[in-house]
Design a protein around this motif. Sequence first.
Motif, PDB file in Angstrom:
ATOM      1  N   ALA A 140      -7.368   7.197   5.056  1.00  0.00           N
ATOM      2  CA  ALA A 140      -7.875   6.275   4.034  1.00  0.00           C
ATOM      3  C   ALA A 140      -7.112   4.956   4.086  1.00  0.00           C
ATOM      4  O   ALA A 140      -7.702   3.873   3.959  1.00  0.00           O
ATOM      5  N   ALA A 141      -5.790   5.042   4.286  1.00  0.00           N
ATOM      6  CA  ALA A 141      -4.973   3.810   4.332  1.00  0.00           C
ATOM      7  C   ALA A 141      -5.336   2.965   5.550  1.00  0.00           C
ATOM      8  O   ALA A 141      -5.493   1.739   5.437  1.00  0.00           O
ATOM      9  N   LEU A 142      -5.467   3.615   6.700  1.00  0.00           N
ATOM     10  CA  LEU A 142      -5.792   2.860   7.922  1.00  0.00           C
ATOM     11  C   LEU A 142      -7.174   2.218   7.806  1.00  0.00           C
ATOM     12  O   LEU A 142      -7.389   1.088   8.258  1.00  0.00           O
ATOM     13  N   ALA A 143      -8.119   2.941   7.187  1.00  0.00           N
ATOM     14  CA  ALA A 143      -9.464   2.385   6.995  1.00  0.00           C
ATOM     15  C   ALA A 143      -9.417   1.174   6.070  1.00  0.00           C
ATOM     16  O   ALA A 143     -10.060   0.155   6.317  1.00  0.00           O
ATOM     17  N   LEU A 144      -8.606   1.291   5.018  1.00  0.00           N
ATOM     18  CA  LEU A 144      -8.471   0.190   4.057  1.00  0.00           C
ATOM     19  C   LEU A 144      -7.873  -1.042   4.742  1.00  0.00           C
ATOM     20  O   LEU A 144      -8.345  -2.174   4.546  1.00  0.00           O
ATOM     21  N   LEU A 145      -6.867  -0.806   5.569  1.00  0.00           N
ATOM     22  CA  LEU A 145      -6.232  -1.930   6.264  1.00  0.00           C
ATOM     23  C   LEU A 145      -7.203  -2.578   7.244  1.00  0.00           C
ATOM     24  O   LEU A 145      -7.224  -3.801   7.406  1.00  0.00           O
ATOM     25  N   GLU A 146      -8.001  -1.739   7.871  1.00  0.00           N
ATOM     26  CA  GLU A 146      -8.965  -2.254   8.857  1.00  0.00           C
ATOM     27  C   GLU A 146      -9.994  -3.161   8.179  1.00  0.00           C
ATOM     28  O   GLU A 146     -10.454  -4.136   8.769  1.00  0.00           O
ATOM     29  N   GLN A 147     -10.325  -2.817   6.944  1.00  0.00           N
ATOM     30  CA  GLN A 147     -11.347  -3.600   6.235  1.00  0.00           C
ATOM     31  C   GLN A 147     -10.765  -4.801   5.493  1.00  0.00           C
ATOM     32  O   GLN A 147     -11.505  -5.577   4.909  1.00  0.00           O
ATOM     33  N   SER A 148      -9.435  -4.914   5.480  1.00  0.00           N
ATOM     34  CA  SER A 148      -8.808  -6.029   4.762  1.00  0.00           C
ATOM     35  C   SER A 148      -8.649  -7.227   5.687  1.00  0.00           C
ATOM     36  O   SER A 148      -8.683  -7.092   6.914  1.00  0.00           O
ATOM     37  N   ARG A 149      -8.463  -8.381   5.069  1.00  0.00           N
ATOM     38  CA  ARG A 149      -8.217  -9.581   5.874  1.00  0.00           C
ATOM     39  C   ARG A 149      -6.762  -9.589   6.305  1.00  0.00           C
ATOM     40  O   ARG A 149      -5.896  -9.092   5.572  1.00  0.00           O
ATOM     41  N   PRO A 150      -6.462 -10.152   7.463  1.00  0.00           N
ATOM     42  CA  PRO A 150      -5.066 -10.261   7.875  1.00  0.00           C
ATOM     43  C   PRO A 150      -4.274 -10.983   6.788  1.00  0.00           C
ATOM     44  O   PRO A 150      -4.723 -11.992   6.254  1.00  0.00           O
ATOM     45  N   GLY A 151      -3.133 -10.429   6.434  1.00  0.00           N
ATOM     46  CA  GLY A 151      -2.307 -11.068   5.412  1.00  0.00           C
ATOM     47  C   GLY A 151      -2.508 -10.505   4.021  1.00  0.00           C
ATOM     48  O   GLY A 151      -1.742 -10.811   3.111  1.00  0.00           O
ATOM     49  N   ASP A 152      -3.547  -9.691   3.861  1.00  0.00           N
ATOM     50  CA  ASP A 152      -3.793  -9.108   2.529  1.00  0.00           C
ATOM     51  C   ASP A 152      -2.663  -8.176   2.102  1.00  0.00           C
ATOM     52  O   ASP A 152      -2.341  -8.080   0.931  1.00  0.00           O
ATOM     53  N   TRP A 153      -2.102  -7.463   3.075  1.00  0.00           N
ATOM     54  CA  TRP A 153      -1.087  -6.461   2.765  1.00  0.00           C
ATOM     55  C   TRP A 153       0.216  -6.793   3.474  1.00  0.00           C
ATOM     56  O   TRP A 153       0.210  -7.285   4.605  1.00  0.00           O
TER      57      TRP A 153
ATOM     58  N   LEU B 133       0.881  -1.163   0.000  1.00  0.00           N
ATOM     59  CA  LEU B 133       0.000   0.000   0.000  1.00  0.00           C
ATOM     60  C   LEU B 133       0.925   1.222   0.000  1.00  0.00           C
ATOM     61  O   LEU B 133       1.654   1.441   0.972  1.00  0.00           O
ATOM     62  N   VAL B 134       0.905   1.963  -1.101  1.00  0.00           N
ATOM     63  CA  VAL B 134       1.997   2.925  -1.315  1.00  0.00           C
ATOM     64  C   VAL B 134       1.516   4.302  -1.794  1.00  0.00           C
ATOM     65  O   VAL B 134       0.349   4.478  -2.133  1.00  0.00           O
ATOM     66  N   TRP B 135       2.469   5.215  -1.863  1.00  0.00           N
ATOM     67  CA  TRP B 135       2.247   6.483  -2.540  1.00  0.00           C
ATOM     68  C   TRP B 135       2.634   6.291  -4.004  1.00  0.00           C
ATOM     69  O   TRP B 135       3.364   5.365  -4.342  1.00  0.00           O
ATOM     70  N   CYS B 136       2.189   7.235  -4.833  1.00  0.00           N
ATOM     71  CA  CYS B 136       2.319   7.029  -6.288  1.00  0.00           C
ATOM     72  C   CYS B 136       3.757   6.912  -6.761  1.00  0.00           C
ATOM     73  O   CYS B 136       4.019   6.313  -7.808  1.00  0.00           O
ATOM     74  N   ASP B 137       4.717   7.441  -6.001  1.00  0.00           N
ATOM     75  CA  ASP B 137       6.104   7.373  -6.479  1.00  0.00           C
ATOM     76  C   ASP B 137       6.645   5.944  -6.500  1.00  0.00           C
ATOM     77  O   ASP B 137       7.651   5.665  -7.146  1.00  0.00           O
TER      78      ASP B 137
ATOM     79  N   VAL C 172       5.262  -7.673  -7.386  1.00  0.00           N
ATOM     80  CA  VAL C 172       4.858  -6.694  -6.362  1.00  0.00           C
ATOM     81  C   VAL C 172       3.576  -6.009  -6.827  1.00  0.00           C
ATOM     82  O   VAL C 172       3.562  -5.323  -7.847  1.00  0.00           O
ATOM     83  N   ASN C 173       2.503  -6.237  -6.088  1.00  0.00           N
ATOM     84  CA  ASN C 173       1.223  -5.587  -6.401  1.00  0.00           C
ATOM     85  C   ASN C 173       1.136  -4.287  -5.606  1.00  0.00           C
ATOM     86  O   ASN C 173       1.296  -4.305  -4.384  1.00  0.00           O
ATOM     87  N   LEU C 174       0.892  -3.203  -6.318  1.00  0.00           N
ATOM     88  CA  LEU C 174       0.909  -1.901  -5.646  1.00  0.00           C
ATOM     89  C   LEU C 174      -0.469  -1.271  -5.662  1.00  0.00           C
ATOM     90  O   LEU C 174      -1.170  -1.312  -6.671  1.00  0.00           O
ATOM     91  N   ARG C 175      -0.850  -0.696  -4.557  1.00  0.00           N
ATOM     92  CA  ARG C 175      -2.120   0.028  -4.499  1.00  0.00           C
ATOM     93  C   ARG C 175      -1.827   1.411  -3.933  1.00  0.00           C
ATOM     94  O   ARG C 175      -1.280   1.536  -2.842  1.00  0.00           O
ATOM     95  N   GLU C 176      -2.172   2.425  -4.731  1.00  0.00           N
ATOM     96  CA  GLU C 176      -1.938   3.804  -4.274  1.00  0.00           C
ATOM     97  C   GLU C 176      -3.040   4.248  -3.323  1.00  0.00           C
ATOM     98  O   GLU C 176      -4.180   3.819  -3.459  1.00  0.00           O
ATOM     99  N   TYR C 177      -2.703   5.140  -2.435  1.00  0.00           N
ATOM    100  CA  TYR C 177      -3.739   5.746  -1.600  1.00  0.00           C
ATOM    101  C   TYR C 177      -3.354   7.194  -1.313  1.00  0.00           C
ATOM    102  O   TYR C 177      -2.208   7.585  -1.507  1.00  0.00           O
ATOM    103  N   GLU C 178      -4.338   7.943  -0.854  1.00  0.00           N
ATOM    104  CA  GLU C 178      -4.076   9.331  -0.439  1.00  0.00           C
ATOM    105  C   GLU C 178      -4.655   9.529   0.939  1.00  0.00           C
ATOM    106  O   GLU C 178      -5.827   9.260   1.151  1.00  0.00           O
ATOM    107  N   GLY C 179      -3.838   9.977   1.870  1.00  0.00           N
ATOM    108  CA  GLY C 179      -4.333  10.268   3.208  1.00  0.00           C
ATOM    109  C   GLY C 179      -4.203   9.059   4.124  1.00  0.00           C
ATOM    110  O   GLY C 179      -4.688   7.975   3.815  1.00  0.00           O
ATOM    111  N   THR C 180      -3.538   9.297   5.261  1.00  0.00           N
ATOM    112  CA  THR C 180      -3.317   8.202   6.211  1.00  0.00           C
ATOM    113  C   THR C 180      -4.629   7.588   6.666  1.00  0.00           C
ATOM    114  O   THR C 180      -4.737   6.365   6.840  1.00  0.00           O
TER     115      THR C 180
END
Lengths: 371, 291
Positions: free
Chosen positions: A82-95, A50-54, A72-80
């Motif tokens: 948003a990232a924390l919410a995404l991680l919270e909704q993911s299954r353990p091991g997804d990221w 889970l990364v920034w666009c660079d 390496v699968n990359l997913r961009e995000y903006e704003g901490t």
Amino acid sequence: MNDFKFFPKEPTKAANPREIRMTRLPSLLLATTALTLATQASAQEELNALVWCDHTDPALIEPFEKAHDVKVNLREYEGTGAALALLEQSRPGDWDVLVIDGIDVFRAVEAGILAELPADELPTADFFPEVVMAENNGADGKTYAVTEKFGYNTISYNAAKVDPADMESLSTVWGEKYNGRISIYDYYLPVMGLAALADGIETAKIGEGDLETIGSTLSTMRSRAVSVAGVVAAQTALATGEVDIVVGGGEWLTAVLAAEQPDLTWTIPKEGAVRWTQSIGVLETSEKKDLATEFVKYIVSPEGQSRLATSSCFWGMPANAKAGEMLTDDQKKVLRWDDQPDYLARTQLYPAPSSDLDIEMQDLWLETLQQ
Amino acid sequence: MSDAANTQRTLDREGLRGWGFVAPALLWTLAFFVLPFVVMGAMSLATLEGRTLVWGLSPANYAELAEKAYLWRGILVSLEITLTVTVVSVLLAYPLAWIIAFRVPARWQRLALLLAILPFWTSYVVRSYAWLLVLAREGVVNRTLMGLGIIAEPLTLANTRLATVTGFVHFFVMLLTLTIFANLIQLSPNYRRAAMDLGANAFQTFRHVILPLTLPGIVTGAFLTFVLCIGDYVTPQILGGNTELTVPQIIMVQLGRRADFPLASALAIVLMGIVTLAYLASARWLRLDRL
């Protein structure tokens, strides 16, 4: 009766289509299973970041993928948030890997989502000392993240349209002279940090009592600006001549345009500027911690750092000073490599408010935008 | 078996078959509208204490609407932009639909409609950025006006409400043209002939016959425009330059750094409330069967 010879033979069992399916089913299943197992055995390992666009520049990622035979699968995000919410909704091991704003590492640590990194295997001794930020990247003597890139939220401008001398003081930057020729970067923390510096307030010491003063400066800044723009919009505005100054800009805004429009440049005024950093860490729930740690080590290696610094999305200073050996003179010139000691001495990390102060600052920002 | 029992069995079978047909749509609505709506409603009554989400039945997020001026202003800005866009789009789309329906020969109508909706084929985001360049200080509009000697200095057009409204109108005129055209094309020419026979002039025919009959198309298109416009984030974000914030933009700010889902949910519920009011106001004319 002659017709009898033309009759087909008594159908065999296998001639029944349904039975053909039934008799071939086990072998089909067997073949499919074998194929699946074979495919799985030969499949590349995958790492999810889970990364920034660079980090999405193939020039950065492909060497690691080849070296470790990994995708390496990359997913961009903006704003901490948003990232924390995404991680919270993911299954353990997804990221497996997380790139995060340097000032927000503590939030991830508090949430228990980052794994401890092997500090002794990280080349922090080669880093610019000001950006090691061990206290930001760790807790209780443990290291949970490592700084990978930094830069400045300061003043970007078009040297052909404004007097560079005016850009050396924040008060003249948003003075009457440049009314209607300014855009403000659309992120409240660095911009309020700049306002604080203009008011002589250290960014680390911003408190609730300072907000009135900062708000007044923000209002002045806002009244001079024609827009409050995100990265792409600010770059477009500067490149197309819509504005001549971007408050909160920096090398990350103008470096990618340097070749085509050398008049677009940036400076750090006498009051100073704010410094941004981004960190990288491994997620606690990752099932591939070793590989994820290798990725982190690659990113902070001189090779990874030089590629990250000059990413096609945005440029920024590498945390590892040894990356300088891998960069060309032209690249170092654009990054202002030789000025870094001076810049680091004159800049402050942008505000990292407590949760309550963060609400106050965000409210003040939104109120200013709505004026 | 009696006729009554047979009839009842047939009715039961028909009823079951009816439920069978309805069930997929019903399940879809339950799963993708009712359930998310309930979750969003519950979230709007939760609170963020520090950085921890606390479930409960707190009205605190709704109370913030009354306390924080920028939230109220966001609602007002959203309403002002949406109403402006809806009215301007209807005023532009109606004549266009009229021309296509009654002035363009039947064999060219398909092509005319195709040309009218051609801008739909490009990306929404790309189209918004294109408008930003068109309206820039050194963009096509300013260069043309300066070239013609109409203005001496470039006008500030980009990053304004005017730019946001322009971007929206460009999109929604296409949508409204389709709904109004669909309505106009169904009108029998006998209505006009009858009105003329009764002595009505062209304006009176339009005012008292055509317009009332095409209201369902207008209102349906206007309602769709209202719903899509008030909830849009992209256009005001790109074209408005954050010089004023709409509700979706404020929602995004709440989510971006602080992940304040409770306040964002409360704002989303308010938006839904506004859309519901708009529906109730226009329900009388919303006749999808007339399209």
